[in-house]
Design a protein around this motif. Sequence first.
Motif, PDB file in Angstrom:
ATOM      1  N   MET A 123    -122.838  35.671 -33.030  1.00 26.20           N
ATOM      2  CA  MET A 123    -122.047  34.547 -32.472  1.00 26.20           C
ATOM      3  C   MET A 123    -120.919  34.163 -33.427  1.00 26.20           C
ATOM      4  O   MET A 123    -121.148  33.966 -34.611  1.00 26.20           O
ATOM      5  N   ILE A 124    -119.746  34.061 -32.876  1.00 29.97           N
ATOM      6  CA  ILE A 124    -118.603  33.683 -33.706  1.00 29.97           C
ATOM      7  C   ILE A 124    -118.233  32.246 -33.368  1.00 29.97           C
ATOM      8  O   ILE A 124    -117.750  31.975 -32.275  1.00 29.97           O
ATOM      9  N   GLN A 125    -118.526  31.345 -34.307  1.00 31.92           N
ATOM     10  CA  GLN A 125    -118.327  29.915 -34.060  1.00 31.92           C
ATOM     11  C   GLN A 125    -117.132  29.393 -34.832  1.00 31.92           C
ATOM     12  O   GLN A 125    -116.901  29.817 -35.956  1.00 31.92           O
ATOM     13  N   PRO A 126    -116.396  28.418 -34.234  1.00 26.36           N
ATOM     14  CA  PRO A 126    -115.337  27.771 -35.017  1.00 26.36           C
ATOM     15  C   PRO A 126    -115.916  26.721 -35.964  1.00 26.36           C
ATOM     16  O   PRO A 126    -117.089  26.371 -35.856  1.00 26.36           O
ATOM     17  N   PHE A 127    -115.082  26.273 -36.846  1.00 17.47           N
ATOM     18  CA  PHE A 127    -115.384  25.149 -37.753  1.00 17.47           C
ATOM     19  C   PHE A 127    -116.650  25.340 -38.592  1.00 17.47           C
ATOM     20  O   PHE A 127    -117.468  24.431 -38.731  1.00 17.47           O
ATOM     21  N   THR A 128    -116.812  26.533 -39.131  1.00 18.99           N
ATOM     22  CA  THR A 128    -117.942  26.762 -40.035  1.00 18.99           C
ATOM     23  C   THR A 128    -117.565  26.257 -41.435  1.00 18.99           C
ATOM     24  O   THR A 128    -116.385  26.214 -41.784  1.00 18.99           O
ATOM     25  N   SER A 129    -118.576  25.886 -42.213  1.00 21.45           N
ATOM     26  CA  SER A 129    -118.238  25.390 -43.552  1.00 21.45           C
ATOM     27  C   SER A 129    -117.958  26.536 -44.513  1.00 21.45           C
ATOM     28  O   SER A 129    -117.228  26.370 -45.488  1.00 21.45           O
ATOM     29  N   ASP A 130    -118.534  27.709 -44.232  1.00 23.98           N
ATOM     30  CA  ASP A 130    -118.261  28.875 -45.084  1.00 23.98           C
ATOM     31  C   ASP A 130    -117.501  29.917 -44.272  1.00 23.98           C
ATOM     32  O   ASP A 130    -117.649  29.980 -43.046  1.00 23.98           O
ATOM     33  N   PRO A 131    -116.731  30.744 -44.960  1.00 27.04           N
ATOM     34  CA  PRO A 131    -116.002  31.789 -44.234  1.00 27.04           C
ATOM     35  C   PRO A 131    -116.964  32.784 -43.576  1.00 27.04           C
ATOM     36  O   PRO A 131    -117.969  33.166 -44.180  1.00 27.04           O
ATOM     37  N   LEU A 132    -116.649  33.179 -42.343  1.00 26.58           N
ATOM     38  CA  LEU A 132    -117.474  34.171 -41.649  1.00 26.58           C
ATOM     39  C   LEU A 132    -117.316  35.517 -42.362  1.00 26.58           C
ATOM     40  O   LEU A 132    -116.212  35.905 -42.739  1.00 26.58           O
ATOM     41  N   ARG A 133    -118.422  36.199 -42.523  1.00 25.23           N
ATOM     42  CA  ARG A 133    -118.413  37.426 -43.318  1.00 25.23           C
ATOM     43  C   ARG A 133    -119.376  38.445 -42.712  1.00 25.23           C
ATOM     44  O   ARG A 133    -120.419  38.068 -42.178  1.00 25.23           O
ATOM     45  N   TRP A 134    -118.998  39.705 -42.770  1.00 28.81           N
ATOM     46  CA  TRP A 134    -119.874  40.787 -42.293  1.00 28.81           C
ATOM     47  C   TRP A 134    -120.357  41.665 -43.440  1.00 28.81           C
ATOM     48  O   TRP A 134    -121.423  42.247 -43.379  1.00 28.81           O
ATOM     49  N   VAL A 135    -119.496  41.775 -44.470  1.00 27.98           N
ATOM     50  CA  VAL A 135    -119.817  42.689 -45.573  1.00 27.98           C
ATOM     51  C   VAL A 135    -119.725  41.902 -46.883  1.00 27.98           C
ATOM     52  O   VAL A 135    -118.707  41.249 -47.149  1.00 27.98           O
ATOM     53  N   SER A 136    -120.773  41.991 -47.691  1.00 21.72           N
ATOM     54  CA  SER A 136    -120.767  41.232 -48.950  1.00 21.72           C
ATOM     55  C   SER A 136    -119.835  41.911 -49.953  1.00 21.72           C
ATOM     56  O   SER A 136    -119.384  43.048 -49.737  1.00 21.72           O
ATOM     57  N   GLU A 137    -119.582  41.215 -51.052  1.00 26.34           N
ATOM     58  CA  GLU A 137    -118.648  41.762 -52.040  1.00 26.34           C
ATOM     59  C   GLU A 137    -119.125  43.080 -52.622  1.00 26.34           C
ATOM     60  O   GLU A 137    -118.316  43.909 -53.032  1.00 26.34           O
ATOM     61  N   ASP A 138    -120.442  43.276 -52.631  1.00 19.39           N
ATOM     62  CA  ASP A 138    -120.913  44.565 -53.149  1.00 19.39           C
ATOM     63  C   ASP A 138    -121.105  45.613 -52.047  1.00 19.39           C
ATOM     64  O   ASP A 138    -121.758  46.631 -52.246  1.00 19.39           O
ATOM     65  N   GLY A 139    -120.510  45.350 -50.884  1.00 16.03           N
ATOM     66  CA  GLY A 139    -120.462  46.383 -49.844  1.00 16.03           C
ATOM     67  C   GLY A 139    -121.684  46.455 -48.942  1.00 16.03           C
ATOM     68  O   GLY A 139    -121.833  47.432 -48.187  1.00 16.03           O
ATOM     69  N   GLN A 140    -122.546  45.447 -48.987  1.00 14.13           N
ATOM     70  CA  GLN A 140    -123.735  45.454 -48.116  1.00 14.13           C
ATOM     71  C   GLN A 140    -123.437  44.676 -46.833  1.00 14.13           C
ATOM     72  O   GLN A 140    -122.930  43.553 -46.920  1.00 14.13           O
TER      73      GLN A 140
END
Length: 369
Positions: free
Chosen positions: A1-18
């Motif tokens: 689900m892609i929701q507006p007004f989240t407190s954190d940025p929506l993310r699919w891939v972590s900084e270490d590539g997971q």
Amino acid sequence: MIQPFTSDPLRWVSEDGQPVRDLPVRFTPEVLRELHGEMVRAREFDRKLVTLLRQGRTTFYAQASGMEATQVGLARSLRVGHDWVWPYYRDHALGLAMGVPMADLVSQCLGTNSDLSRGRQMPHHFAAARQNFVSISSSIASQVPPAAGNAMAQKYLGTDEITVCTFGDGATSEGDWHAGMNMAGAAGAPCLFVCENNQWAISTNLRAQTASETIHIKAKAYGMPGYYVDGNDIVAVMEVLGHVAAEVRAGKGPALVECLTYRVGSHSNADADAEKFYRTREEVGEWLARDPIVRVERLLEHLGQPVTAEERAGLISAAHREVDEAVLAAEATGQPDWRIMFEDVYADTPVHLREQAAFLRQEQEGGRA
Ligand SMILES: Cc1ncc(C[n+]2csc(CCOP(=O)(O)OP(=O)(O)O)c2C)c(N)n1
Ligand SMILES: [Mg+2]
């Protein structure tokens, strides 16, 4: 689900590539490699253009290094040549990924005879008719009201095109930004506003720019949804922008997407080497560690399809070759001469311009200039 007004940025891939959510099936290793290649091409374009700048072969350039996932991801979320784009001056990675020819972009930066604007615009302020990529304006946020107007026209004409309007975080403090957002909201116009929040407006940090916690929250005041996305995660950028573009296209009105990213280079040649006076090396280092290109490489590694060192070197040298060839071809066409100042505007040149042209001719032919 892609929701507006989240407190954190929506993310699919972590900084270490997971993957931190299910990786959508469209992100096959082949597609990820393509995206990676486009980001490397844009990064190397920056490197080459900064060199040309230092050699005095162009006079202005604003790097997008660090922001490639946002711009390439946006390019992949539009219908190129169908939707309209009102960009800002740091959008060459967007332009390149939309298929603006390298030769045109380089010619514009060099202001040669091959430049479609014939040296009349500031360098690095290109336009591309085939991509509906409107000429870039340096005046911060001046593209926002006309983008809203463009979207209103699209609505009245009943097209299924949308308008995309990009800008930096600093632009959101301009009156033009609020006027454009307000009009688009009031008219329910199909405008996708994309804030490339790199957290700095030259030397002004985001925290000094606004008392709002985030940029996307401002959408609420204009009656549109505001989304917050990790702008260094190309999967997240494409998932969110793809979803929001479809909503805007479906007639749900405008939307704002804030892509949180960082420019790792200087603002432009105007502050080259000055950034050490307004931001710390540690801060830049932290964001270098979140490099959007490296993130895709780590993801590919996680998927068992790593980009080899040779492949990466091949991509870099291909990009350098492409720029070098474009530069040599552009420079071979020479610089436009002074007469072009008087061309392309009036069908019949008015008398005062004829007089000025005659004066200049005399100056030139008299060998004084
Ligand atoms: C109306 C206006 N005011 C000031 C400037 C000078 N100026 C050029 S770029 C810039 C910062 C813009 O920052 P931001 O919108 O965050 O975009 P970024 O450069 O960070 O990508 C400013 C103040 C300008 N070009 N136009
Ligand atoms: Mg900024």
